[in-house]
Design a protein around this motif. Structure first.
Motif, PDB file in Angstrom:
ATOM      1  N   ALA A 153     -17.789  -8.045 -37.279  1.00 41.81           N
ATOM      2  CA  ALA A 153     -16.790  -7.240 -37.176  1.00 41.81           C
ATOM      3  C   ALA A 153     -16.866  -5.879 -37.314  1.00 41.81           C
ATOM      4  N   ALA A 154     -17.580  -5.598 -38.503  1.00 40.49           N
ATOM      5  CA  ALA A 154     -17.746  -4.280 -39.041  1.00 40.49           C
ATOM      6  C   ALA A 154     -18.797  -4.240 -40.122  1.00 40.49           C
ATOM      7  N   ILE A 155     -19.421  -2.935 -40.200  1.00 39.46           N
ATOM      8  CA  ILE A 155     -20.490  -2.494 -41.079  1.00 39.46           C
ATOM      9  C   ILE A 155     -19.953  -1.485 -42.082  1.00 39.46           C
ATOM     10  N   LYS A 166     -26.181   1.417 -48.237  1.00 37.63           N
ATOM     11  CA  LYS A 166     -26.228   0.260 -47.466  1.00 37.63           C
ATOM     12  C   LYS A 166     -25.401  -0.350 -46.662  1.00 37.63           C
ATOM     13  N   GLY A 167     -25.404  -0.875 -45.402  1.00 40.80           N
ATOM     14  CA  GLY A 167     -24.160  -1.453 -44.422  1.00 40.80           C
ATOM     15  C   GLY A 167     -24.073  -2.736 -44.964  1.00 40.80           C
ATOM     16  N   TRP A 358     -26.820  -4.795 -43.608  1.00 39.87           N
ATOM     17  CA  TRP A 358     -27.401  -4.813 -42.261  1.00 39.87           C
ATOM     18  C   TRP A 358     -29.118  -4.550 -42.279  1.00 39.87           C
ATOM     19  N   GLN A 359     -29.585  -5.277 -41.629  1.00 36.66           N
ATOM     20  CA  GLN A 359     -31.097  -5.142 -41.407  1.00 36.66           C
ATOM     21  C   GLN A 359     -31.864  -4.786 -42.508  1.00 36.66           C
ATOM     22  N   LYS A 363     -32.821  -6.456 -49.585  1.00 36.38           N
ATOM     23  CA  LYS A 363     -31.693  -6.253 -50.655  1.00 36.38           C
ATOM     24  C   LYS A 363     -30.783  -7.445 -50.461  1.00 36.38           C
ATOM     25  N   THR A 364     -30.572  -7.867 -49.149  1.00 38.20           N
ATOM     26  CA  THR A 364     -29.678  -9.244 -49.343  1.00 38.20           C
ATOM     27  C   THR A 364     -30.111 -10.198 -49.885  1.00 38.20           C
TER      28      THR A 364
END
Length: 504
Positions: A153-155, A166-167, A358-359, A363-364
């Motif tokens: 829904a959001a970044i 970072k997103g 995000w992408q 880092k995730t």
């Protein structure tokens, strides 16, 4: 415990009474009936401009568009990317490129500040003042959706201790359950009036809107110039709920508050940094009838803990306990569950955990890892990097951070982003940004640099160059010039030595 069943985010508009006030704007008040029709109208226009799953960004001050976009974009099946209105073109260019935004809606002055190449190819720009006129002309309203609550829904872009923002990816469920949780432990009601002074690009800022609307209350957005503007707005609108970060609370305690400005306040909430004991006492003395809620959170998991107002006077430095839908574990260096008064890393488990960066799989994987085996929720957890301990009564206490993040005036600031901007000027050969503790700001930003070829001329030019490239909240308060930087045994700049030297 409130209902744990998440719904599509846009259904928040369906909760309040149709005739009740939902949003107080400069040009008038929107009822919940108005809110539903305006969200539907905006969602229809957005759906005509972008395919499902596309990212749409906003870069503007608080107003009807920025307040309604989180719900309208979700209804249209799009992903909202709110951009901090204080950012300048270089940071905005990164967010637009990284998110792959296909729309940017912003104030005319901000859009005109973009330079060639800042907006990626295929990204349409729209003056925020024209968006609702275009939506009304199209007239393609959308009703409440049945989107997957676990869909994106959001970044929200947040600075890390290294590199560019970072997103953080938030689902409908993350944002819905966050609103339910906050409304529950704050005890928000339909007659509550929330003064929204925090930026809507922050998760804490968006929470002002969503939790109030979940409870059926009313939101008054405010972009203030002076602390007295906040006090005046509280008096004018009968504000019951006020959220702020520590530096703003310091300013508000120094402002003049009339009896009618304080009379309606029921609750004060704090996040974005710990309150000092002195500040807690000042707030309790100034607002004796208002309940004070110290809170701890991180964008990657929205919110983690809150301190029961009944315990604030006796435990003013505690982070409290887990909020609804959050499981907070203290994990030792060997992976064990820490007992009372043993230091460990705060690990957040449960449905408020975001979907990652995000992408950015690397880092995730560093921050979003499998929950410890003793977790009741399991699944993915956020390993915060923050060091905490839990006392014998179950109350948590913050001890420190592992990373080099600077927190100034409620903003999480990447040292590397400041350093990169300084190096890009060509005026310095080396740069190190550090946060020095400050009672008003949380951290004062100090930049230590070694001059480049320009020598003395560089000293006069660096501050001006940084003012062009960095937003105000990232500007160094002090610049230290060095003929040489201290080095560690590995030949790298000794950041610890510099920190000790300047008191960081």
């Amino acid at each position: 415990m409130p209902d744990p069943t998440p719904h599509p985010l846009d259904q928040l508009t369906e909760i309040g009474d149709a005739q009740a006030p939902a949003l107080v704007l400069r040009g008038g008040t929107l009822t919940y009936g108005d809110l539903r029709s305006r969200v539907s109208l905006l969602a229809g226009w957005l759906a005509s401009k972008a395919d499902e799953g596309a990212r749409v960004a906003s870069w503007a001050a608080k107003g009807e568009l920025t307040c309604l976009l989180p719900l309208a974009a979700a209804r249209a099946g799009l992903v909202h990317v709110p951009v901090n209105p204080l950012l300048k073109h270089a940071q905005v260019a990164h967010i637009l490129a990284d998110s792959g935004a296909v729309l940017l809606m912003g104030t005319r002055a901000r859009l005109q500040s973009l330079e060639a190449g800042d907006a990626p190819a295929g990204c349409e720009l729209f003056d925020e003042a024209e968006v609702f006129d275009l939506a009304e002309k199209l007239g393609a309203s959308l009703g409440p959706s049945d989107h997957d609550p676990h869909g994106l829904a959001a970044i929200l872009y947040t600075s890390g201790s290294t590199g560019k923002p970072k997103g953080v990816m938030l689902s409908h469920a993350n944002m819905w359950l966050g609103a339910v949780s906050v409304a529950s432990y704050l005890g928000l009601e339909r007659d509550d009036v929330t003064l929204a002074v925090l930026p809507l690009s922050f998760d804490y800022g968006q929470s002002q809107l969503l939790s109030t609307w979940y409870a059926g209350g009313c939101v008054v957005p405010l972009d203030y110039l002076f602390p007295r503007d906040v006090a005046r707005a509280c008096a004018k609108h009968g504000v019951t709920t006020l959220a702020a970060v520590p530096p703003l609370w310091v300013q508000l305690t120094e402002a003049e508050w009339t009896d009618d400005a304080r009379a309606s306040l029921r609750r004060l909430t704090n996040s974005g940094g710990a309150l000092t004991v002195e500040l807690v006492r000042e707030l309790r003395a100034m607002f004796p009838k208002a309940r004070l809620f110290p809170m701890y959170g991180l964008t990657e998991a929205f919110r983690s803990t809150f301190l029961d107002p009944a315990l604030v006077d006796s435990h003013p430095t505690s982070m409290g306990t887990a909020i609804p839908f959050a499981e907070i574990l203290v994990i030792g260096d060997e992976g064990e569950l820490c007992g009372p008064d043993h230091e460990g890393e705060l690990v957040h488990c449960g449905p408020l955990v975001a979907q990652g960066y995000w992408q950015d799989a690397e880092k995730t994987a560093e921050r979003f890892r499998p929950a410890p085996p003793m977790s009741e929720y399991g699944g993915t957890a956020v390993w915060s990097g923050d060091r905490v301990k839990r006392d014998a009564d179950g109350l948590l206490y913050f001890l420190g951070r592992r990373d080099a993040m600077i927190k100034s005036a409620g903003n999480r600031i990447s040292p590397q982003e400041i350093e990169s901007a300084a190096l890009a000027t060509g005026l310095v050969a080396e740069a190190v940004a550090l946060g020095v503790p400050d009672p008003r700001l949380g951290h004062e930003i100090h930049l230590v640099v070694r001059a480049g070829n320009d020598g003395e001329d560089g000293e006069a030019m660096l501050a001006k160059a940084l003012q062009r490239e960095l937003p105000n909240f990232m500007q160094p308060h002090v610049i230290h010039w060095r003929k040489a930087m201290p080095l560690n045994p590995n030949g790298k700049i000794d950041r610890n030595a510099l920190a000790q030297e300047i008191g960081a």
